[in-house]
Design an enzyme around this catalytic site. Structure first.
Site, PDB file in Angstrom:
ATOM      1  N   GLY A  10       0.638  -1.179   0.178  1.00 42.14           N
ATOM      2  CA  GLY A  10       0.064  -0.034  -0.145  1.00 42.14           C
ATOM      3  C   GLY A  10       0.764   1.271  -0.116  1.00 42.14           C
ATOM      4  O   GLY A  10       1.939   1.395   0.366  1.00 42.14           O
ATOM      5  N   ARG A  14      -2.326   8.425   3.761  1.00 46.21           N
ATOM      6  CA  ARG A  14      -2.682   9.247   4.866  1.00 46.21           C
ATOM      7  C   ARG A  14      -1.403   9.618   5.824  1.00 46.21           C
ATOM      8  O   ARG A  14      -1.524  10.550   6.614  1.00 46.21           O
ATOM      9  CB  ARG A  14      -3.613   8.585   5.682  1.00 46.21           C
ATOM     10  CG  ARG A  14      -5.089   8.841   5.354  1.00 46.21           C
ATOM     11  CD  ARG A  14      -6.395   8.242   6.086  1.00 46.21           C
ATOM     12  NE  ARG A  14      -6.485   7.078   5.630  1.00 46.21           N
ATOM     13  CZ  ARG A  14      -7.168   6.059   6.643  1.00 46.21           C
ATOM     14  NH1 ARG A  14      -7.902   6.486   7.602  1.00 46.21           N
ATOM     15  NH2 ARG A  14      -7.213   4.664   6.214  1.00 46.21           N
ATOM     16  N   ASP A 103       1.102  -3.103   8.413  1.00 48.91           N
ATOM     17  CA  ASP A 103       1.120  -1.940   9.208  1.00 48.91           C
ATOM     18  C   ASP A 103       0.256  -2.230  10.611  1.00 48.91           C
ATOM     19  O   ASP A 103      -0.390  -1.446  11.044  1.00 48.91           O
ATOM     20  CB  ASP A 103       0.055  -0.891   8.605  1.00 48.91           C
ATOM     21  CG  ASP A 103      -1.149  -1.515   7.885  1.00 48.91           C
ATOM     22  OD1 ASP A 103      -1.415  -2.551   8.421  1.00 48.91           O
ATOM     23  OD2 ASP A 103      -1.950  -0.650   7.612  1.00 48.91           O
ATOM     24  N   GLY A 140     -13.685  -4.273  10.001  1.00 48.54           N
ATOM     25  CA  GLY A 140     -14.427  -5.139   9.621  1.00 48.54           C
ATOM     26  C   GLY A 140     -15.095  -5.995  10.478  1.00 48.54           C
ATOM     27  O   GLY A 140     -14.172  -6.180  11.471  1.00 48.54           O
ATOM     28  N   ASN A 382      42.793  19.209  14.769  1.00 50.44           N
ATOM     29  CA  ASN A 382      42.891  17.851  13.976  1.00 50.44           C
ATOM     30  C   ASN A 382      43.056  18.232  12.475  1.00 50.44           C
ATOM     31  O   ASN A 382      43.214  16.977  11.771  1.00 50.44           O
ATOM     32  CB  ASN A 382      42.067  16.909  14.552  1.00 50.44           C
ATOM     33  CG  ASN A 382      40.815  17.314  14.360  1.00 50.44           C
ATOM     34  OD1 ASN A 382      40.282  18.301  14.365  1.00 50.44           O
ATOM     35  ND2 ASN A 382      39.991  16.227  14.253  1.00 50.44           N
ATOM     36  N   TYR A 383      42.375  19.173  12.090  1.00 54.32           N
ATOM     37  CA  TYR A 383      41.980  19.417  10.706  1.00 54.32           C
ATOM     38  C   TYR A 383      42.892  20.286  10.114  1.00 54.32           C
ATOM     39  O   TYR A 383      42.709  21.670  10.482  1.00 54.32           O
ATOM     40  CB  TYR A 383      40.397  19.428  10.636  1.00 54.32           C
ATOM     41  CG  TYR A 383      40.016  19.732   9.048  1.00 54.32           C
ATOM     42  CD1 TYR A 383      39.955  18.730   8.252  1.00 54.32           C
ATOM     43  CD2 TYR A 383      38.997  20.891   8.617  1.00 54.32           C
ATOM     44  CE1 TYR A 383      39.584  18.644   7.109  1.00 54.32           C
ATOM     45  CE2 TYR A 383      38.515  20.769   7.608  1.00 54.32           C
ATOM     46  CZ  TYR A 383      38.817  19.623   6.573  1.00 54.32           C
ATOM     47  OH  TYR A 383      38.256  19.728   5.218  1.00 54.32           O
TER      48      TYR A 383
END
Length: 446
Positions: A10, A14, A103, A140, A382-383
């Site tokens: 599905g 929604r 679901d 149902g 460190n960079y």
């Protein structure tokens, strides 16, 4: 023989999401992963996922599940049409077919096991899961006699007002004798309000049809929108907290904390309010976590204290203290008796036993020996703009406040770094290192 089929085709309109409904996350796992997990104990011979909407994305997300088969339903024309897609792949199958909805994620293993056992012991052609709901709107209705034999299922929109007064509802979970189901599937009709092929219509074609009523109606909660997703999340969180409290964990304010299925606690752990655990986080005996902490894929030893802090993909040994307001980023490893204080960030670094980084510091791509004391405001730079470089600090060394260690750099054991120093070169063991400008004072400057 047992085959499991999960209906996962599905759109989930929604949900109003770019993510397929069955891939929506719930307490650290997707809906469909939860469904598959709930029947793992049954050890089915076949596991089939019926996919449709964003089929490739769903298949890719489950690529690590061995033995899972995928069957495409295109177009999606109802649950009956979905199961009709199994006629070819199960043509030679002789056994029971368990049909689950992708679901309905709150089903317990024991409930599904009971459904299968009743189905086999009663020798029914079909056994379905039911629940009595205070408000059955949208579900149902199941019509059955006192012995549990089902005569019909009528979808909510097709019910008369009198039929809607019945609160025994269909959970959408079925166990079929596959050969008998396969014989009636081609007879399904679209003569209903939605113009779809209903799997429920097969129940009237199969005899005997039985039902098993669940004691906890929360188990059959389906998810169609974000509100229902949140309701299911609340149920799972409550289950998880109750489980761990029964195992010896104290939650000061349980409702304010969230867990993942992969969270594990030892005994005598205290969890303060507003703490959140994600991924495969493990907490050792006697720890105190929080308040206000977030841990993801963290491994925490015994008697550790964490206060208002974030730990991600980090390893913490026994008797460490972390926080407040500290962050351990991925690759951080603390040996026993370490102290990481307020407003300290550690990234991809190994810190040996007894070392302390008490306040306002950044330790990145570093290795600290035992009993190192990092002064307030110390930074491992460190960079270099292109690459990351490593800082090594030997055992027993200490840095003064506001020190900057420009990587790559190695400090030997028992080094002292003067406050305010910026160091760019290695320092031998036992040395004092200073790297700051001479103080200049101009009197009467004003």
């Amino acid at each position: 023989m047992l085959a499991v089929a999960v209906l996962a085709a599905g759109k989930g309109t929604r949900m109003k999401s770019d993510l397929p409904k069955v891939l929506q996350p719930l307490a650290g796992a997707t809906l469909v992963e939860r469904i598959l997990g709930s029947c793992r104990a049954l050890k089915p011979q076949r596991q089939i996922l019926i996919v449709g909407h964003q089929a490739e994305r769903v298949e890719q997300s489950l690529s690590q599940h061995d033995g899972l088969e995928f069957v495409l339903q295109q177009p999606q024309n109802g649950t009956g049409h979905a199961v009709q897609q199994l006629l070819a792949p199960l043509a030679d199958f002789d056994g029971d077919l368990l049909v689950l909805n992708g679901d309905v994620p709150l089903l317990r293993e024991e409930t599904i096991t009971a459904l299968l056992e009743q189905h086999r012991s009663s020798q029914a052609s079909v056994t379905l899961l039911t629940a009595r709901l205070d408000d059955p709107t949208g579900y149902g209705r199941v019509f059955a006699d006192a012995s549990g034999q089902v005569s019909a299922i009528v979808e909510h929109r097709d019910c008369t007002d009198e039929q809607r007064a019945n609160n025994l509802t269909n959970a959408g979970i079925y166990c079929f004798n596959w050969k008998k189901l396969a014989a009636v599937l081609p007879q399904l009709s679209t003569d209903n309000d939605q113009g779809e092929l209903y799997l429920t219509d097969t129940v009237a074609m199969l005899s005997p049809a039985m039902h098993l009523e669940v004691a906890d109606a929360d188990e059959i909660n389906g998810i169609n929108d974000r509100y229902q997703l949140a309701q299911c999340e609340a149920v799972i969180q409550q289950r998880l907290r109750r489980h761990w409290m029964a195992e010896g964990v104290t939650f000061i304010d349980p409702d304010s904390c969230t867990l993942s299925d992969g969270t594990r606690f030892d005994r005598d752990v205290v969890v303060e309010p507003q703490c959140h655990f994600r991924g495969t986080t493990t907490i050792g005996r006697g720890c105190r976590i929080g308040p206000g902490s977030f841990l993801e894929n963290a491994s925490v030893g015994e008697e550790v204290e964490v206060l208002y802090s974030v730990l991600r993909d980090a390893v913490v040994a026994d008797r460490c203290s972390i926080g407040p307001y500290a962050q351990l980023r991925p690759g951080s490893e603390l040996a026993r008796d370490c102290r990481i204080g307020n407003f300290v960030e550690v990234k991809k670094s190994q810190i040996a036993a007894g070392s302390k980084v008490n306040h306002l510091s950044y330790i990145g791509d570093a290795q600290l020996g035992e009993n190192v004391n990092v002064g307030a405001g110390t930074i491992t730079a460190n960079y270099d703009g292109v690459n990351k470089h490593q800082t090594v600090i030997g055992a027993g060394s200490k840095t003064g406040a506001n020190s900057v260690l420009v990587a790559p750099i190695t400090l030997g054991a028992n080094v002292t770094v003067g406050a305010g120093s910026t160091l760019t070169k290695d320092v031998p063991a036992g040395a004092l290192a200073l790297g700051r400008a001479k103080q200049l004072v101009k009197e009467n400057w004003s």
